[in-house]
Write an enzyme that holds these catalytic residues in place. Structure first.
Site, mmCIF file in Angstrom:
data_model
loop_
_atom_site.group_PDB
_atom_site.id
_atom_site.type_symbol
_atom_site.label_atom_id
_atom_site.label_comp_id
_atom_site.label_asym_id
_atom_site.label_seq_id
_atom_site.Cartn_x
_atom_site.Cartn_y
_atom_site.Cartn_z
ATOM 1 C CE LYS A 187 -2.994 -3.070 -0.680
ATOM 2 N NZ LYS A 187 -2.627 -1.770 -1.064
HETATM 3 P P1 NAD Z 1 5.645 -2.247 -8.005
HETATM 4 O O1 NAD Z 1 5.483 -3.734 -7.857
HETATM 5 O O2 NAD Z 1 5.280 -1.557 -9.258
HETATM 6 O O3 NAD Z 1 7.031 -1.780 -7.513
HETATM 7 C C1 NAD Z 1 7.778 -2.232 -6.497
HETATM 8 C C2 NAD Z 1 9.258 -1.679 -6.589
HETATM 9 O O4 NAD Z 1 9.815 -1.999 -5.249
HETATM 10 C C3 NAD Z 1 9.910 -2.569 -7.509
HETATM 11 O O5 NAD Z 1 10.907 -1.689 -8.086
HETATM 12 C C4 NAD Z 1 10.737 -3.621 -6.850
HETATM 13 O O6 NAD Z 1 11.808 -4.016 -7.568
HETATM 14 C C5 NAD Z 1 11.008 -2.852 -5.535
HETATM 15 N N1 NAD Z 1 11.222 -3.625 -4.340
HETATM 16 C C6 NAD Z 1 10.609 -5.110 -3.931
HETATM 17 N N2 NAD Z 1 11.308 -5.428 -3.025
HETATM 18 C C7 NAD Z 1 12.112 -4.663 -2.546
HETATM 19 C C8 NAD Z 1 13.102 -4.586 -1.568
HETATM 20 N N3 NAD Z 1 12.961 -5.600 -0.643
HETATM 21 N N4 NAD Z 1 14.004 -3.720 -1.377
HETATM 22 C C9 NAD Z 1 13.907 -2.777 -2.260
HETATM 23 N N5 NAD Z 1 13.283 -2.615 -3.306
HETATM 24 C C10 NAD Z 1 12.223 -3.436 -3.391
HETATM 25 O O7 NAD Z 1 4.789 -1.699 -6.711
HETATM 26 P P2 NAD Z 1 4.120 -0.265 -6.400
HETATM 27 O O8 NAD Z 1 3.011 -0.267 -6.967
HETATM 28 O O9 NAD Z 1 5.082 0.898 -6.929
HETATM 29 O O10 NAD Z 1 3.849 -0.223 -4.834
HETATM 30 C C11 NAD Z 1 5.008 0.180 -4.118
HETATM 31 C C12 NAD Z 1 4.609 0.740 -2.716
HETATM 32 O O11 NAD Z 1 3.701 1.896 -2.896
HETATM 33 C C13 NAD Z 1 3.874 -0.336 -1.786
HETATM 34 O O12 NAD Z 1 4.159 -0.253 -0.410
HETATM 35 C C14 NAD Z 1 2.508 -0.196 -2.414
HETATM 36 O O13 NAD Z 1 1.641 -0.541 -1.310
HETATM 37 C C15 NAD Z 1 2.398 1.375 -2.340
HETATM 38 N N6 NAD Z 1 1.342 1.881 -3.168
HETATM 39 C C16 NAD Z 1 1.081 1.739 -4.427
HETATM 40 C C17 NAD Z 1 0.114 2.339 -4.857
HETATM 41 C C18 NAD Z 1 -0.369 2.171 -6.249
HETATM 42 O O14 NAD Z 1 -0.996 2.801 -7.013
HETATM 43 N N7 NAD Z 1 0.229 1.427 -7.013
HETATM 44 C C19 NAD Z 1 -0.626 3.121 -4.315
HETATM 45 C C20 NAD Z 1 -0.454 3.597 -2.915
HETATM 46 C C21 NAD Z 1 0.610 2.729 -2.367
#
Ligand code: NAD
Length: 414
Positions: A104
């Site tokens: 990561k």
């Molecule tokens: P992103 O940046 O696209 O979206 C994150 C979302 O969370 C946004 O809507 C943001 O406004 C919101 N957010 C941020 N801080 C917040 C808070 N304190 N309270 C409430 N909402 C909040 O990110 P993503 O890629 O959707 O990732 C989200 C989660 O999923 C993370 O934990 C990431 O590690 C995990 N994840 C992502 C992927 C991927 O392919 N993108 C894969 C596996 C896991």
């Protein structure tokens, strides 16, 4: 007391080490990353001033293949967090049985504060700093919180220019015209949908009419809302960093998408009532999808969670103390390392397609993803039944045993 994300990982390693009766020679190497680097990223801002950001890349292990894991841009990024996320990637890749180790990266920055050009300079400088340890056979980054396909395009371009030839397989989650995979952008949410459907099938239930609350409306949460809605569920609440909205009659993800496009937030969506991020987590619903950040369900609110099923879209949204409370209360949890593995599965497909230089149709990607997720769900459920443990412990047991077996075969030198 809430432990750090890396402490949560270590606690799970100890638990499955005891369950599988591993000795110290097997558990010891799982406790620390293979390599962690901290880099300094000075960039010139648009106003001519220089700002210096801190970046990280942690390669947790490369026992089962090249390291694999996203890049996060968020102000709260720390080495401990990146270490935990890298460790989770390592176990996750083993759970879905793809030939990768875990990694990561992250930069402590609020990307919303940067212009597009500043973001590009930051990305290229960060990549230049970690260049030596990145590559299709070494370590393959992907998007995470705060990064997107455009950022991945800059990652690929920087590496390709420094190497002197185009190297698409060095990063996944790229735009399709640069060698990205069809279906990658929604893959994490699609994998989540498949695991939710698999979990509901166990007691003979379906998605039809299920009430869903989603925390976080980015890549994972936004696509999950659309796919779960299309699968028959009713999305009754969603939120982002600015707050949440609630409508027990159900929100229309398409209209919400348009609202987000014009206002930059789900907040203020016409016809829905406001709700805080904290209240969303304890809303009466059938399925709760934390899809924002770590440590959202804690010992403070776990006894008030009223969902019947929790599908962990985010990495590490539940602390170990909260996990114990939810287990005790009989709430079924699809753990992060299984539930959100669809992203890395399609990243693997992207890497395979890049290496072949031959690209699949979206239906083929979806069919292969469905097969992988169902297999992983069934494997984990089998372990859970065999050892009479919850799905999280079973998923760790599954992943850790595959890593331990590979290490046993390779030896400690690897
Ligand atoms: P992103 O940046 O696209 O979206 C994150 C979302 O969370 C946004 O809507 C943001 O406004 C919101 N957010 C941020 N801080 C917040 C808070 N304190 N309270 C409430 N909402 C909040 O990110 P993503 O890629 O959707 O990732 C989200 C989660 O999923 C993370 O934990 C990431 O590690 C995990 N994840 C992502 C992927 C991927 O392919 N993108 C894969 C596996 C896991």
């Amino acid at each position: 007391m809430t432990e750090s994300p890396f402490d949560s990982y270590l606690a799970m390693v100890e638990r499955v080490g005891a369950l599988l009766r591993y000795d110290e020679s097997t558990v010891g190497p799982l406790r620390a990353p293979k390599r962690s680097i901290i880099v300094s990223i000075p960039i010139e801002m648009d106003n001519g001033q220089v700002e210096v950001f801190t970046g990280y890349r942690v390669q947790y292990d490369t026992i089962r293949g090249p390291a694999k894991g996203g890049i996060r841009y968020h102000p709260a990024v720390t080495l401990d967090e990146v270490k935990a996320l890298a460790a989770w990637m390592s176990v996750k890749c083993a759970v879905v049985d793809i030939p990768f180790g875990g990694a990561k990266g992250g930069v402590a920055v609020d990307p919303a504060r940067l212009s597009l050009r500043e973001l590009e300079r930051l990305t290229r400088r960060y990549v230049a700093e970690i260049f030596d340890i990145i590559g299709p056979d070494r370590d393959i980054p992907a998007p995470d919180v705060g990064t997107n396909p455009q950022v991945m395009a800059w990652v690929m371009d920087t590496i390709s220019m420094k190497r002197g030839y185009v190297e698409p397989g060095t990063v996944t989650g790229k735009p399709v015209p640069l060698g990205g995979s069809r279906g990658r952008e929604e893959a994490t949410a699609r994998g989540l949908l498949y695991t939710v459907q698999a979990a509901l099938r166990v007691p003979g239930l379906s998605l039809e009419g299920a009430r869903v609350a989603i925390q976080g409306y980015g890549n994972v949460g936004g696509h999950a809302a659309r796919l779960l809605h299309d699968g028959g569920a009713r999305i009754i609440a969603v939120s982002d960093v600015r707050g949440g909205i609630h409508d027990p009659r159900g929100l229309d993800p398409q209209a919400l998408h348009r609202h987000l496009g014009t206002t930059g937030s789900v907040v203020g969506f016409p016809g829905a009532a406001p709700i805080t991020n904290a209240d969303l987590l304890t809303l009466e619903c059938d399925i709760l999808v934390p899809a924002a950040l770590e440590q959202q369900i804690t010992e403070e609110n776990a006894d008030r969670v009223r969902a019947r099923l929790i599908a962990e879209g985010a990495n590490g949204p539940t602390t170990p103390d909260a996990d114990a409370i939810l287990r005790e209360r009989g709430i079924f949890i699809i753990p992060d390392i299984l539930c959100n593995a669809g992203g890395v599965v399609v990243s693997y497909f992207e890497w395979v397609q890049d290496r072949y230089g031959y690209f699949w149709k979206e239906e083929e990607v979806q069919a292969r993803l469905a097969e992988k997720m169902q297999q992983a769900f069934d494997d984990v459920l089998t372990v859970a039944n065999q050892h009479q443990v919850d799905m999280r412990t079973a998923a760790y047991a599954m992943g850790v045993s595959r890593i331990a077996e590979a290490r046993r075969l390779r030896g400690l030198y690897g």
